[in-house]
Motif scaffolding. Structure first.
Motif: not given
Length: 164
Positions: A39-43, A133-136, A155-156, A160-161
């Motif tokens: 998983a990844s995030t884009d702020a 906790n992460g993404l579920e 994904v913990p 997560i990137r």
């Protein structure tokens, strides 16, 4: 009498586990497959994305959810008016390909045999939890081809990137 009532409550609460799936598993048409997820995030855009690939059978699963979708459950057969999210799946081995795109009250994408603008699911739900906790992402539904599709991606948080 109290014993019967207690037993009935215990039985009701013991029903089927959420999906009867462990983290990072997918079930299609009754067969369970293990997968590796990321998983990844884009702020800047307030989205979280996930990807998963099958271990035993080749498939790819990916999706993206805007922050308005976090910590909610959606009816897969009805387009949510206030949020955008999508889930794509491709597998020659399972002969299943689809793009499920819920975009603020309309469906885009599709699947063979389903008209543009309709949901590819006859019923089901999808839950997105994104917290410390992460993404579920859990999904359990019946596709319009009559087959069940369920998965549980986890994904913990520390894996997560960040795409800033």
């Amino acid at each position: 009498m109290m014993f019967v009532a207690a037993a009935a409550m215990l039985f009701a609460s013991c029903g089927k586990d959420e999906l009867d799936l462990e983290n990072n598993q997918l079930r299609y048409d009754g067969t369970v497959y293990n997968m590796t997820s990321s998983a990844s995030t884009d702020a800047q855009s307030s989205y979280v994305s996930f990807g998963a690939v099958g271990r035993e059978v080749l498939f790819s699963l990916n999706g993206q959810f805007e922050d308005a979708a976090f910590n909610r459950t959606f009816n897969l057969a009805v387009a949510a008016e206030d949020v955008h999210y999508y889930i794509d799946f491709f597998s020659e081995a399972l002969t299943l390909n689809f793009s499920y795109d819920n975009n603020r009250g309309t469906f885009h994408g599709g699947m063979e045999g389903v008209q543009e603008g309709e949901s590819i699911f006859t019923e089901g739900s999808c839950s997105i939890t994104y917290d410390n906790n992460g993404l579920e992402v859990t999904l359990d539904g019946t596709l319009k081809n009559g087959k069940e599709l369920a998965f549980k991606v986890f994904v913990p948080k520390d894996e997560i990137r960040s795409m800033n």
